[in-house]
Design a protein around this motif. Sequence first.
Motif, PDB file in Angstrom:
ATOM      1  N   TYR A 142       4.787   1.218  -4.034  1.00 20.67           N
ATOM      2  CA  TYR A 142       5.763   0.478  -3.070  1.00 20.67           C
ATOM      3  C   TYR A 142       7.171   0.671  -3.464  1.00 20.67           C
ATOM      4  N   ALA A 143       7.283   1.554  -4.491  1.00 22.77           N
ATOM      5  CA  ALA A 143       8.857   1.621  -5.006  1.00 22.77           C
ATOM      6  C   ALA A 143       9.902   2.194  -3.854  1.00 22.77           C
ATOM      7  N   PRO A 144       9.478   3.118  -3.128  1.00 22.84           N
ATOM      8  CA  PRO A 144      10.370   3.631  -2.166  1.00 22.84           C
ATOM      9  C   PRO A 144      10.985   2.530  -1.173  1.00 22.84           C
ATOM     10  N   LEU A 145      10.220   1.418  -1.042  1.00 17.00           N
ATOM     11  CA  LEU A 145      10.731   0.415  -0.186  1.00 17.00           C
ATOM     12  C   LEU A 145      11.968  -0.190  -0.936  1.00 17.00           C
ATOM     13  N   VAL A 260      -0.150  -9.430   3.867  1.00 18.70           N
ATOM     14  CA  VAL A 260      -0.746  -9.418   2.434  1.00 18.70           C
ATOM     15  C   VAL A 260       0.261  -9.457   1.460  1.00 18.70           C
ATOM     16  N   HIS A 261      -0.057 -10.090   0.395  1.00 20.55           N
ATOM     17  CA  HIS A 261       0.731 -10.412  -0.963  1.00 20.55           C
ATOM     18  C   HIS A 261       0.915  -9.065  -1.760  1.00 20.55           C
ATOM     19  N   ASP A 262      -0.066  -8.501  -1.841  1.00 26.13           N
ATOM     20  CA  ASP A 262       0.022  -7.043  -2.718  1.00 26.13           C
ATOM     21  C   ASP A 262       0.971  -6.156  -2.070  1.00 26.13           C
ATOM     22  N   GLU A 263       1.795  -5.831  -2.882  1.00 25.04           N
ATOM     23  CA  GLU A 263       2.969  -4.829  -2.702  1.00 25.04           C
ATOM     24  C   GLU A 263       2.628  -3.470  -2.332  1.00 25.04           C
ATOM     25  N   ASN A 264       1.596  -2.872  -2.878  1.00 21.88           N
ATOM     26  CA  ASN A 264       1.133  -1.466  -2.527  1.00 21.88           C
ATOM     27  C   ASN A 264       0.433  -1.676  -1.281  1.00 21.88           C
ATOM     28  N   ALA A 270       0.380  -2.056   5.888  1.00 25.13           N
ATOM     29  CA  ALA A 270       1.029  -2.935   6.654  1.00 25.13           C
ATOM     30  C   ALA A 270       0.068  -4.307   7.134  1.00 25.13           C
ATOM     31  N   ASP A 271      -0.341  -4.547   8.077  1.00 23.66           N
ATOM     32  CA  ASP A 271      -1.234  -5.429   8.300  1.00 23.66           C
ATOM     33  C   ASP A 271      -2.431  -5.248   8.407  1.00 23.66           C
ATOM     34  N   ALA A 272      -3.053  -4.018   8.025  1.00 21.40           N
ATOM     35  CA  ALA A 272      -4.317  -3.644   7.848  1.00 21.40           C
ATOM     36  C   ALA A 272      -4.814  -3.605   6.522  1.00 21.40           C
ATOM     37  N   SER A 273      -6.079  -3.513   6.245  1.00 23.14           N
ATOM     38  CA  SER A 273      -6.645  -3.768   4.838  1.00 23.14           C
ATOM     39  C   SER A 273      -6.587  -2.534   4.010  1.00 23.14           C
ATOM     40  N   ALA A 274      -6.381  -2.477   2.898  1.00 28.90           N
ATOM     41  CA  ALA A 274      -6.571  -1.312   1.762  1.00 28.90           C
ATOM     42  C   ALA A 274      -7.838  -1.590   1.005  1.00 28.90           C
ATOM     43  N   GLY A 275      -8.553  -0.479   0.300  1.00 29.00           N
ATOM     44  CA  GLY A 275      -9.621  -0.771  -0.456  1.00 29.00           C
ATOM     45  C   GLY A 275      -9.481  -1.839  -1.354  1.00 29.00           C
ATOM     46  N   HIS A 276      -8.308  -2.099  -2.103  1.00 34.95           N
ATOM     47  CA  HIS A 276      -8.263  -3.025  -3.108  1.00 34.95           C
ATOM     48  C   HIS A 276      -7.622  -4.238  -2.703  1.00 34.95           C
ATOM     49  N   ALA A 277      -7.006  -4.545  -1.595  1.00 35.74           N
ATOM     50  CA  ALA A 277      -6.567  -5.866  -1.112  1.00 35.74           C
ATOM     51  C   ALA A 277      -6.240  -5.798   0.364  1.00 35.74           C
ATOM     52  N   GLY A 278      -5.965  -6.895   0.897  1.00 35.25           N
ATOM     53  CA  GLY A 278      -5.514  -6.850   2.484  1.00 35.25           C
ATOM     54  C   GLY A 278      -6.377  -7.853   3.364  1.00 35.25           C
TER      55      GLY A 278
END
Length: 400
Positions: A142-145, A260-264, A270-278
Motif C-alpha cells: 500500500y506504500a504508494p498511497l 477492510v482494515h488490512d492496508e494491502n 478496495a471493497d472487494a476481497s483479496a485472498g488474505h483478507a477482505g
Amino acid sequence: MTRKTAAGPAREDIQDLSRCAALAVDEHRAAPGACVGAAVLREGTLALGLGAAGKLWFPASPPRSTPAAPPPVTSGTVYDLASVTKPLTALTLARLERAGALRGDEPLRAFLPELATSRSAEVPLDLLASHRAGLDGHRPLYAPLLEGRRPVFGEALAIAADARRDDCAGAPPEEGFPPVYSDLGYLLLGEALARRAGLDLDALITREITAPLGLAPAAADLAPAIASARAFRTVEPRWDDRVAPTEGVAFRGGVVRGAVHDENAWALTADASAGHAGLFGDALAVTLLGVAILEALAGERPTWLSPSDLVPVLRARPGGSHRAGFDSRSGPSPSSGSRLGPSTFGHLGFTGTSLWIDPDARFVGVLLTNRVHPTRATDAIRRARPATYDALAEVMLDAR
C-alpha cells in the motif's frame, strides 16, 4: 426442542452465550464489543449458541459521520474477519480441485503467466496455501498511497512473487520451505484461483463457498452472511450501520468503518476481497461455516466437499502448525483455550476475530471483536481468546 434447517441438520433453540462474549469486553477489556458463536453437532442435531456484549465503539473514538453515543453490539453485528478470510480461500482451492479445474501441485506461472520469470514461478499452489512457499510474511504494498498515488495491482503481485526469503532460494522441496505465515502467498493464491475460474475472487467465493452453504448476503435477510464490503453493499446500501469500526488510521482519514482494515487488501482491491483478507461476517455465519466443515469431514456434505477433498487443506505438515488455510493448536497456552482437543484447527484474524473447530468433540467456536479499535497497540486479546473459548466449551460441551 429442535427445528429442521434448509442447509443442515435439526437445530436446537439458540442458547444465549452473552456472558461468554462479556469476558472479552468486561473482564479482559480487549475490545469495546464482542460477539460469540458456538455449535455442537451430535447425532443429527445441531446445538447452537450466540452471544453479544459491549458497544460498537468506544465513546471517545467514534467513527466518522456517526452519533456520539455508540449503539450496543448485537448478534447480527458484522465484523471485519481479517485473516479468517484465508480459510475460505483455501476451501475455494479445494472446491476447484475437486471439480478438476486445477491441481494443487500446479505452479504459479500456470495461472499468472506474467509472473513466469519471478522467483515464485515454480511454486505450486499447495505451498502458497500452507505458508511454505519461502515468501516473506508481509510487504507494504500500500506504500504508494502514502505518496498520493494508487498501487498498480500487477506490480504488487510481482513484488509479492519476488519476496522470497534469503534462505529459500531455488526450487522448493516437495513439502516446501520452513513455514512462515505469509499474507503475500495468499494474495497470490487468491488471484491465481480467480484467474483460472475467470471470475473475480468475490464471485468465486460466493459460487463455491457462501452460496452453497446459504451464507451469501441477500436483500431479504442479511444474517447469517459472509462477504466483502462490495458484496454486502449490493444488497444493503446502509450495511455500514451494522459494521463494527476498526482502527484510527491517519492516512485513511480517521477511524475505519465499513472498509477492510488490512492496508494491502484495501489498497489493492478496495471493497472487494483479496485472498488474505477482505471478508466481513457475523457470528452465526462464521459458526455455520465451521459446522459445514465438520459435516464435510464426516462425509455429510458430499455434494460440497468430501473428507478426501479436505485432506490437502487439513493434513498436518512438517515444520510447524500451519496447514493449508488453517492453523493448529500450538504452544503451552493456545488461543483456543485449554478445553479443546489436540485435533483442533482454526484461524485468527488480526482485527480480533477467530474460529476454532474440534472435530473430535464436533465443536465449533467463534469470537468476533474489533480489538484494533481505536488502536492496535494492545495485546489484551491474547488473554481474552483462551478464556472465551474455555467458557464456550464449558457451556456447550459440559451439558451434553
